[in-house]
Design a protein around this motif. Structure first.
Motif, PDB file in Angstrom:
ATOM      1  N   LYS A   3       0.835  -1.212   0.000  1.00  0.00           N
ATOM      2  CA  LYS A   3       0.000   0.000   0.000  1.00  0.00           C
ATOM      3  C   LYS A   3       0.866   1.257   0.000  1.00  0.00           C
ATOM      4  CE  LYS A   3      -3.825   0.453   2.142  1.00  0.00           C
ATOM      5  NZ  LYS A   3      -4.852   0.590   3.177  1.00  0.00           N
ATOM      6  N   THR A   4       1.941   1.235   0.779  1.00  0.00           N
ATOM      7  CA  THR A   4       2.835   2.395   0.823  1.00  0.00           C
ATOM      8  C   THR A   4       3.552   2.567  -0.509  1.00  0.00           C
ATOM      9  OG1 THR A   4       3.096   2.263   3.213  1.00  0.00           O
ATOM     10  CG2 THR A   4       4.839   3.388   1.998  1.00  0.00           C
ATOM     11  N   LEU A   5       4.054   1.480  -1.069  1.00  0.00           N
ATOM     12  CA  LEU A   5       4.732   1.581  -2.369  1.00  0.00           C
ATOM     13  C   LEU A   5       3.771   2.028  -3.456  1.00  0.00           C
ATOM     14  CD1 LEU A   5       7.032  -1.580  -2.209  1.00  0.00           C
ATOM     15  CD2 LEU A   5       7.677   0.826  -1.859  1.00  0.00           C
ATOM     16  N   GLU A   6       2.542   1.514  -3.431  1.00  0.00           N
ATOM     17  CA  GLU A   6       1.530   1.960  -4.386  1.00  0.00           C
ATOM     18  C   GLU A   6       1.296   3.461  -4.250  1.00  0.00           C
ATOM     19  OE1 GLU A   6      -3.264   1.312  -5.177  1.00  0.00           O
ATOM     20  OE2 GLU A   6      -2.187  -0.127  -3.926  1.00  0.00           O
ATOM     21  N   GLY A   7       1.278   3.960  -3.014  1.00  0.00           N
ATOM     22  CA  GLY A   7       1.113   5.392  -2.786  1.00  0.00           C
ATOM     23  C   GLY A   7       2.271   6.207  -3.324  1.00  0.00           C
TER      24      GLY A   7
END
Length: 152
Positions: free
Chosen positions: A139-143
């Motif tokens: 989720k953080t990398l996607e962000g």
């Protein structure tokens, strides 16, 4: 505004919430007690406060938390502050854990945010989950990737 050492105060960090969607071991207990919502400034109050600081010479504002992007309707504050860019405010930035960034990256860019600081302790998925107690690095990398794409 001038501090006791004669330096101009031009940078303001504004925490919009004490809440976060992660429970990093160095930051929050797993079972947190948060401030009652009645004790937190409304977004309108935060906007007025920031406007007052801009009138006093603040040129850079960083929105932070907790995790600012979990605050309901926080984009209204970003849009309002973004409208002040070039009118005393030179820079509007955000600090985030990135978990909600994919959902908000385009809106942040449209509001005038040109820099985002993402807190990321490790690239190891297992260690990330261990540090955050239940977070998913994906989720953080996607962000991060969504913010990069929005900034092109």
């Amino acid at each position: 505004m001038i501090d006791p050492f004669g330096r101009a105060i031009t940078y303001l960090r504004v925490s919009v919430t004490d809440r976060c969607d992660l429970r990093c071991v160095y930051c929050m207990a797993e079972d947190m007690s948060f401030l009652p919502k009645a004790e937190i400034l409304s977004l309108e109050e935060l906007d007025r406060l920031c406007a007052a600081f801009i009138r006093l010479g603040t040129t850079k504002i960083r929105i932070t938390g907790g995790e600012p992007l979990v605050r309901r309707e926080v984009m209204t504050l970003f849009r309002s502050l973004g409208a002040r860019l070039g009118q005393g405010l030179n820079e509007l930035t955000a600090t985030t854990n990135g978990s909600q960034l994919a959902k908000h990256a385009v809106a942040l860019r449209e509001a005038g945010v040109r820099r985002v600081n993402v807190s990321l302790d490790t690239l190891s998925p297992e260690l990330f989950t261990s540090i955050t107690r239940w977070g998913r690095i994906e989720k953080t990398l996607e962000g991060i990737f969504a913010a990069k794409a929005a900034g092109r």
